[in-house]
Each structure stands twice: as structure tokens, then as C-alpha cells.
Scaffold this active site. Structure first.
Site, PDB file in Angstrom:
ATOM      1  N   PRO A 104       1.199  -1.229  -0.194  1.00  0.00           N
ATOM      2  CA  PRO A 104       0.264  -0.092   0.108  1.00  0.00           C
ATOM      3  C   PRO A 104       0.822   0.796   0.175  1.00  0.00           C
ATOM      4  CG  PRO A 104       0.257  -1.061   2.880  1.00  0.00           C
ATOM      5  CD  PRO A 104       0.455  -2.581   0.864  1.00  0.00           C
ATOM      6  N   CYS A 156       2.942   1.980   9.892  1.00  0.00           N
ATOM      7  CA  CYS A 156       3.195   3.246   9.698  1.00  0.00           C
ATOM      8  C   CYS A 156       3.421   4.060  10.169  1.00  0.00           C
ATOM      9  CB  CYS A 156       1.421   3.390   8.787  1.00  0.00           C
ATOM     10  SG  CYS A 156       1.960   5.241   7.860  1.00  0.00           S
TER      11      CYS A 156
END
Length: 351
Positions: free
Chosen positions: A41, A124
Site C-alpha cells: 500500500p 505506518c
């Protein structure tokens, strides 16, 4: 509330099990003699046209950008802008940023019929996300992550293939404990980025840590970090014993990397132009993709010129002035490796 129907193309509730990411991870070594190739992603850039491009060049599994569950389940505008798909978009895994069971279950209910898997982002490192208690912040919340995983699996079972994407802790034993806890909660596979949340991308990924995680869990494991070529993918797999290899920065620069190209071939640029203009992407995103792809393929001077164009029409004209840019339907469309410069002397502008 439902996802906009025009984005779904009547895909229905049933996905082809051959495109289930768990099935791909479990069978690719046996059927293809290599790890599964995965495109990770990327914020703003893992949109539908780019996903289709990467699949054309041997990617087995492709992720969407991270979607914030909180916004998606509450905001119709977010649903229209964050997620589009079609019947060719498989195997696709949607990554979600979330920090509570309620929002996750609402998100899963809305999206699971239209994707092949759902990935829970626990890695993240962006400060804004960490402050919100999502992404890498969840690496300090193993009980919460396990609770979210268990809640999804209790409600949906095998209907939903669930992944957690994690980073490593400074103490590898913490990471082992984390991985075992989410596996016990029912997660289907784990992706491990071989850096801590504070390790810079300029520092090498820790393959030994990923190997250790793989040796301590029974579910499939995907390695992420520092994969820029198909040779890198094989080397990382050999070192770690993982089931799949995820690339992000490498694929952004060269979406054909898993097809064995060491830099973006011209055919990928023509194909991307066709996909981006057919499906639609914001101008600046198209420009950024092309800037990344052209880097190392043409001179920095030309890349800089292209980046200075201020509209899609101007950028198309710039390409047509410098290259023979073929459109879908033209003879020889998307077949060349080297850029076809329109003026012979411009070949001197190559690196």
C-alpha cells in the site's frame, strides 16, 4: 450506508477463491517456484490504474492505499474518493487504518464482498497516524490488535481473509510475542516490515528479524523492505524463508520490476497513460507516477521539464513532442522497452 454502486460493477458477494491472498501465499512456491510477488500500500498512489498496471507485470497481490475506517464508515464522500474497483481488480487487498473494534467491523461489513483480503495497518510510522493511535502506534497495543482480529474472525470466519502488517520492535522478543498473539486471534497472514518505526528507510531492513518471526509462527509471512528488483525478491525469500515479498518504493519507480525489468520499460509508461486516462486519476498523481517511472530512464533534465507542466493537456503535449507515445489501438502499442525519442539527437539527453 453503502459503497457507491458505480464503483462496484455488481461484483456481488462471492470472490473467486483462486484470488484469495492466503491461497496465493500457500501455493505460489509450489506452482511457480518463487515467493508471491506483492505490491504494498502506498498513500495516494496504489489506485486502481496503478494496481492493474502492476498486475500486468507479474504482481500476484496488490494493495490499495490505506483507508481510514473512521472516515469511510461515516462519510459518503470518503467512500466515493477512497475506493474504486472493477472485475479485473484481483487479487486486491484493502488496507485499513483503525484503532477500535466498532469501526473495524463496520468497515469490514461494507467492503469485504468487493476485495480479496483486508489488511490491518500496524506499521505506518507517519507521525499524524501514530498520534491518532493507528499505524505503528498499534505495535504497542498487542491486546487491542488481537481483539480486533478476533472480532472480525468471529463474525466472518473464512469469508474474510485478514492480514496484519507490522514493524519490528527493538527487542525481537516483543515482535515474536506480538506475532504469536495475533496469530492465536485468527489472523490469516502477517506482513513484516524489517525496520522499527523510527528506523530510516536509508538503513537496511533487518532480514534476520523477519526470518525469526517466520520461524516462530505457523501462518504465512510476507517480508517487506528494500525490494527493488526480482533478484532482490528471490534473495530476500532465500534469506528469510517467507511466503511472499512485498515491494512499495521499488514498484513505484518500476511497476514492471516483478517481470524482471531493471528499470521501467516504455511499454509500462504507455500502458499507464492508457489506464490513467481511461479510469481517471488526478493530474498531479499521474505526473508523480510518470516522474518516478522516468527517473533513470531519461535524463534528469527531461524529468524536470515534465514535472514543470501544469495540466494534463500540457503534459500530454510534452510527451508527444519528445516521444512517439502510442495510444491503445495503435500498432505496436505498449511493446517497446526503450523510450522512442521523437528526435534522434534527443537520445543524447539520456543518462
Amino acid at each position: 450506508m453503502s459503497i457507491p454502486e458505480f464503483n462496484l460493477l455488481s461484483l456481488g458477494d462471492h470472490r473467486n477463491p483462486l484470488y484469495n491472498p492466503l491461497h496465493i501465499l500457500q501455493t505460489t512456491w509450489e506452482t511457480k517456484g518463487r515467493p508471491a510477488y506483492i505490491i504494498g500500500p502506498m498513500v495516494r498512489y496504489s489506485k486502481l490504474p496503478f494496481r492493474e498496471l502492476c498486475r500486468h507485470f507479474n504482481a500476484d497481490i496488490v494493495y490499495t492505499p490505506m483507508i481510514l475506517a473512521r472516515e469511510f464508515v461515516r462519510n459518503e464522500v470518503a467512500r466515493y474518493s477512497d475506493f474504486t474497483t472493477n472485475e479485473l481488480d484481483r487479487c486486491v487487498v484493502v488496507q485499513v487504518g483503525v484503532n477500535n473494534v466498532e469501526d473495524l467491523l463496520k468497515f469490514v461489513e461494507m467492503i469485504y464482498p468487493y476485495v480479496d483480503g483486508i489488511g490491518l495497518n500496524c506499521g505506518c510510522p507517519i507521525k499524524e497516524q501514530v498520534r491518532e493511535g493507528i499505524g505503528a502506534a498499534l505495535m504497542l497495543e498487542p491486546e487491542l490488535v488481537a481483539e480486533m482480529v478476533a472480532a472480525v474472525k468471529r463474525k466472518y470466519g473464512d469469508k474474510v481473509t485478514l492480514e496484519t502488517k507490522i514493524r519490528i520492535h527493538k527487542d525481537i522478543n516483543e515482535t515474536i510475542a506480538f506475532a504469536k498473539k495475533v496469530e492465536a486471534a485468527g489472523v490469516d497472514y502477517i506482513t513484516v516490515h524489517g525496520r522499527t518505526k523510527t528506523t530510516r528507510s536509508s538503513q537496511p531492513a533487518n532480514w534476520d528479524a523477519i526470518k525469526t518471526i517466520k520461524q516462530n509462527v505457523s501462518c504465512p509471512v510476507v517480508a517487506n523492505g528494500d525490494c527493488f528488483t526480482v533478484e532482490d525478491a528471490q534473495a530476500i525469500a532465500d534469506l528469510t524463508g517467507v511466503d511472499g515479498i512485498m515491494a512499495a518504493r521499488g514498484a513505484l519507480a518500476n511497476p514492471a520490476m516483478f517481470a524482471g525489468y531493471d528499470k521501467t520499460p516504455w511499454m509500462a509508461i504507455e500502458r499507464f497513460w492508457d489506464l490513467a486516462t481511461s479510469y481517471g486519476l488526478p493530474f498531479r498523481i499521474i505526473q508523480h507516477h510518470l516522474s518516478q517511472m522516468l527517473d533513470g530512464v531519461v535524463s534528469r533534465k527531461l524529468v524536470k521539464e515534465m514535472n514543470e507542466t501544469s495540466s494534463l493537456v500540457e503534459m500530454i503535449d510534452w510527451f508527444d513532442n519528445h516521444f512517439i507515445l502510442k495510444r491503445n489501438g495503435d500498432q505496436g502499442f505498449a511493446t517497446l522497452v526503450e523510450p522512442p525519442f521523437r528526435i534522434v539527437r534527443e537520445t543524447a539527453a539520456r543518462i
